[in-house]
Design a protein around this motif. Structure first.
Motif, PDB file in Angstrom:
ATOM      1  N   LYS A   2       0.903  -1.169   0.112  1.00 22.64           N
ATOM      2  CA  LYS A   2      -0.209   0.006  -0.075  1.00 22.64           C
ATOM      3  C   LYS A   2       1.028   1.132   0.029  1.00 22.64           C
ATOM      4  CE  LYS A   2      -4.020  -1.926   2.066  1.00 22.64           C
ATOM      5  NZ  LYS A   2      -5.096  -1.743   3.252  1.00 22.64           N
ATOM      6  N   ILE A   3       0.507   2.300  -0.890  1.00 24.20           N
ATOM      7  CA  ILE A   3       1.223   3.287  -1.075  1.00 24.20           C
ATOM      8  C   ILE A   3       0.432   4.468  -0.308  1.00 24.20           C
ATOM      9  CG2 ILE A   3       2.443   5.104  -2.570  1.00 24.20           C
ATOM     10  CD1 ILE A   3       2.714   2.832  -4.576  1.00 24.20           C
ATOM     11  N   VAL A   5      -0.611   7.810  -0.177  1.00 21.60           N
ATOM     12  CA  VAL A   5      -0.585   8.958  -1.356  1.00 21.60           C
ATOM     13  C   VAL A   5      -0.483  10.211  -0.540  1.00 21.60           C
ATOM     14  CG1 VAL A   5      -1.780  10.456  -3.049  1.00 21.60           C
ATOM     15  CG2 VAL A   5      -2.195   7.696  -2.814  1.00 21.60           C
ATOM     16  N   ALA A   6      -0.813  10.343   0.560  1.00 21.41           N
ATOM     17  CA  ALA A   6      -0.878  11.646   1.253  1.00 21.41           C
ATOM     18  C   ALA A   6       0.698  12.128   1.678  1.00 21.41           C
ATOM     19  CB  ALA A   6      -1.804  11.788   2.466  1.00 21.41           C
ATOM     20  N   LYS A   7       1.544  11.010   1.939  1.00 21.28           N
ATOM     21  CA  LYS A   7       2.765  11.320   2.537  1.00 21.28           C
ATOM     22  C   LYS A   7       3.773  11.703   1.198  1.00 21.28           C
ATOM     23  CE  LYS A   7       2.906   9.048   6.668  1.00 21.28           C
ATOM     24  NZ  LYS A   7       3.823   7.846   7.713  1.00 21.28           N
ATOM     25  N   LEU A   8       3.296  11.343  -0.102  1.00 22.43           N
ATOM     26  CA  LEU A   8       4.237  11.858  -1.157  1.00 22.43           C
ATOM     27  C   LEU A   8       4.290  13.111  -1.601  1.00 22.43           C
ATOM     28  CD1 LEU A   8       3.017   8.848  -3.483  1.00 22.43           C
ATOM     29  CD2 LEU A   8       5.162   8.784  -1.993  1.00 22.43           C
ATOM     30  N   LYS A   9       5.533  13.681  -1.648  1.00 24.90           N
ATOM     31  CA  LYS A   9       5.716  14.945  -2.225  1.00 24.90           C
ATOM     32  C   LYS A   9       5.582  15.156  -3.907  1.00 24.90           C
ATOM     33  CE  LYS A   9       8.658  16.037   1.771  1.00 24.90           C
ATOM     34  NZ  LYS A   9       9.943  15.716   2.085  1.00 24.90           N
ATOM     35  N   GLU A  10       4.669  16.106  -4.167  1.00 21.80           N
ATOM     36  CA  GLU A  10       4.595  16.321  -5.497  1.00 21.80           C
ATOM     37  C   GLU A  10       5.817  16.439  -6.337  1.00 21.80           C
ATOM     38  OE1 GLU A  10       2.053  16.793  -8.618  1.00 21.80           O
ATOM     39  OE2 GLU A  10       1.343  16.687  -6.648  1.00 21.80           O
ATOM     40  N   GLY A  11       6.054  15.689  -7.314  1.00 20.67           N
ATOM     41  CA  GLY A  11       7.272  15.626  -8.217  1.00 20.67           C
ATOM     42  C   GLY A  11       8.486  15.118  -7.763  1.00 20.67           C
ATOM     43  N   GLN A  90      -8.164   9.854  -2.364  1.00 23.87           N
ATOM     44  CA  GLN A  90      -7.595   8.833  -2.141  1.00 23.87           C
ATOM     45  C   GLN A  90      -6.539   8.853  -1.005  1.00 23.87           C
ATOM     46  OE1 GLN A  90      -6.784   8.218  -6.158  1.00 23.87           O
ATOM     47  NE2 GLN A  90      -7.514   6.117  -5.925  1.00 23.87           N
ATOM     48  N   ARG A  91      -6.445   8.092  -0.049  1.00 25.77           N
ATOM     49  CA  ARG A  91      -5.287   8.218   1.061  1.00 25.77           C
ATOM     50  C   ARG A  91      -4.391   7.248   0.588  1.00 25.77           C
ATOM     51  NH1 ARG A  91      -6.641   9.221   6.960  1.00 25.77           N
ATOM     52  NH2 ARG A  91      -4.509   8.703   6.401  1.00 25.77           N
ATOM     53  N   PHE A  92      -4.798   5.967  -0.012  1.00 23.56           N
ATOM     54  CA  PHE A  92      -3.977   4.950  -0.034  1.00 23.56           C
ATOM     55  C   PHE A  92      -3.928   4.438  -1.855  1.00 23.56           C
ATOM     56  CE2 PHE A  92      -4.489   4.815   4.332  1.00 23.56           C
ATOM     57  CZ  PHE A  92      -3.172   4.506   4.853  1.00 23.56           C
ATOM     58  N   ILE A  93      -3.158   3.907  -2.371  1.00 22.55           N
ATOM     59  CA  ILE A  93      -3.197   3.123  -3.512  1.00 22.55           C
ATOM     60  C   ILE A  93      -2.493   1.685  -3.206  1.00 22.55           C
ATOM     61  CG2 ILE A  93      -2.273   2.787  -6.108  1.00 22.55           C
ATOM     62  CD1 ILE A  93      -3.942   4.993  -5.918  1.00 22.55           C
ATOM     63  N   ASP A  94      -3.446   0.686  -3.201  1.00 22.68           N
ATOM     64  CA  ASP A  94      -2.972  -0.585  -3.161  1.00 22.68           C
ATOM     65  C   ASP A  94      -2.350  -1.362  -4.379  1.00 22.68           C
ATOM     66  OD1 ASP A  94      -2.362  -3.310  -2.320  1.00 22.68           O
ATOM     67  OD2 ASP A  94      -4.166  -3.373  -1.136  1.00 22.68           O
ATOM     68  N   ILE A  95      -1.082  -1.561  -4.514  1.00 20.19           N
ATOM     69  CA  ILE A  95      -0.733  -2.133  -5.779  1.00 20.19           C
ATOM     70  C   ILE A  95      -0.440  -3.745  -5.727  1.00 20.19           C
ATOM     71  CG2 ILE A  95       0.331  -0.093  -6.686  1.00 20.19           C
ATOM     72  CD1 ILE A  95       3.331  -1.167  -5.972  1.00 20.19           C
ATOM     73  N   THR A  96      -1.074  -4.316  -4.645  1.00 25.05           N
ATOM     74  CA  THR A  96      -0.577  -5.744  -4.475  1.00 25.05           C
ATOM     75  C   THR A  96      -1.268  -6.445  -5.275  1.00 25.05           C
ATOM     76  OG1 THR A  96      -0.835  -5.285  -1.791  1.00 25.05           O
ATOM     77  CG2 THR A  96      -1.123  -7.432  -2.737  1.00 25.05           C
ATOM     78  N   GLN A  97      -2.586  -6.441  -6.038  1.00 23.46           N
ATOM     79  CA  GLN A  97      -3.050  -6.991  -7.019  1.00 23.46           C
ATOM     80  C   GLN A  97      -2.086  -7.036  -8.496  1.00 23.46           C
ATOM     81  OE1 GLN A  97      -5.184  -9.369  -6.668  1.00 23.46           O
ATOM     82  NE2 GLN A  97      -5.375  -9.744  -8.739  1.00 23.46           N
ATOM     83  N   ASP A  98      -1.658  -5.665  -8.605  1.00 18.16           N
ATOM     84  CA  ASP A  98      -0.935  -5.578  -9.751  1.00 18.16           C
ATOM     85  C   ASP A  98       0.372  -6.445  -9.644  1.00 18.16           C
ATOM     86  OD1 ASP A  98      -2.664  -3.974 -11.224  1.00 18.16           O
ATOM     87  OD2 ASP A  98      -1.810  -2.384  -9.964  1.00 18.16           O
ATOM     88  N   ILE A  99       0.885  -6.465  -8.350  1.00 11.78           N
ATOM     89  CA  ILE A  99       2.322  -7.267  -8.361  1.00 11.78           C
ATOM     90  C   ILE A  99       2.058  -8.778  -8.397  1.00 11.78           C
ATOM     91  CG2 ILE A  99       3.676  -8.121  -6.495  1.00 11.78           C
ATOM     92  CD1 ILE A  99       3.534  -5.122  -5.322  1.00 11.78           C
ATOM     93  N   ARG A 100       0.634  -9.257  -8.066  1.00 14.48           N
ATOM     94  CA  ARG A 100       0.510 -10.412  -8.371  1.00 14.48           C
ATOM     95  C   ARG A 100       0.266 -10.813  -9.544  1.00 14.48           C
ATOM     96  NH1 ARG A 100      -3.942 -13.848  -8.788  1.00 14.48           N
ATOM     97  NH2 ARG A 100      -3.914 -15.757  -7.631  1.00 14.48           N
ATOM     98  N   GLU A 101      -0.353 -10.119 -10.443  1.00 13.68           N
ATOM     99  CA  GLU A 101      -0.560 -10.512 -11.701  1.00 13.68           C
ATOM    100  C   GLU A 101       0.418 -10.368 -12.603  1.00 13.68           C
ATOM    101  OE1 GLU A 101      -3.387  -7.535 -12.945  1.00 13.68           O
ATOM    102  OE2 GLU A 101      -4.971  -8.374 -11.631  1.00 13.68           O
ATOM    103  N   GLU A 102       1.349  -9.448 -12.324  1.00  9.37           N
ATOM    104  CA  GLU A 102       2.783  -9.475 -13.181  1.00  9.37           C
ATOM    105  C   GLU A 102       3.415 -10.659 -12.738  1.00  9.37           C
ATOM    106  OE1 GLU A 102       3.940  -7.287 -15.257  1.00  9.37           O
ATOM    107  OE2 GLU A 102       2.087  -6.114 -15.273  1.00  9.37           O
ATOM    108  N   MET A 103       3.612 -11.103 -11.615  1.00 10.43           N
ATOM    109  CA  MET A 103       4.396 -12.478 -11.167  1.00 10.43           C
ATOM    110  C   MET A 103       3.709 -13.188 -11.779  1.00 10.43           C
ATOM    111  SD  MET A 103       6.779 -11.796  -8.910  1.00 10.43           S
ATOM    112  CE  MET A 103       7.061 -13.158  -8.086  1.00 10.43           C
TER     113      MET A 103
END
Length: 138
Positions: A2-3, A5-11, A90-103
């Protein structure tokens, strides 16, 4: 993974790392057994209304050869890029499913212990990588 989003700085490009157990990614493929955790490193960047992620996966797994049925160990490395639209809420982006699919998409059609694996004799079952058999056709 989970990423937040709020903690990421723009750019600003930030590196996030995590290790997940195979069970967390719901891997239940026959002939595959992961040895330990799947290591994930993701370079993420928030630009305006898009989150970009360049992700690297690494793991070691035990496979069963499709020809000779012997187990063998192999390192797995996978890189992929993804983008996620952001709506400001959005507070979070969950990339777990994308990781599973790519594997899973990275799996070969057949798992081979080596490219020139000779397999098993169809008559007597002898592993032709180790010995010749006494069958007439071989």
């Amino acid at each position: 993974m989970k990423i937040e989003v709020a903690k990421l700085k723009e750019g600003v490009l930030e590196n996030l790392q995590e290790s997940l157990l195979p069970e967390q990614l719901d891997f239940e493929a026959s002939g595959i057994k992961y040895n330990g955790k799947i290591n994930i490193s993701s370079d993420v960047k928030k630009d305006m209304q898009v989150l970009s992620a360049r992700t690297h996966l690494s793991a070691t797994a035990e496979f069963t050869c499709s020809r000779c049925l012997q187990e063998f160990s192999q390192a797995i490395e996978k890189d992929f890029d993804t983008q996620y639209p952001l709506d400001g809420q959005q507070r979070f982006i969950d990339i777990t499913q994308d990781i599973r699919e790519e594997m899973i998409l990275g799996y070969p059609f057949k798992f081979l212990c080596k490219s020139d694996c000779r397999g098993l004799c169809p008559k007597c079952g002898q592993d032709l990588n180790n010995n010749k058999c006494n069958c007439q056709d071989n």
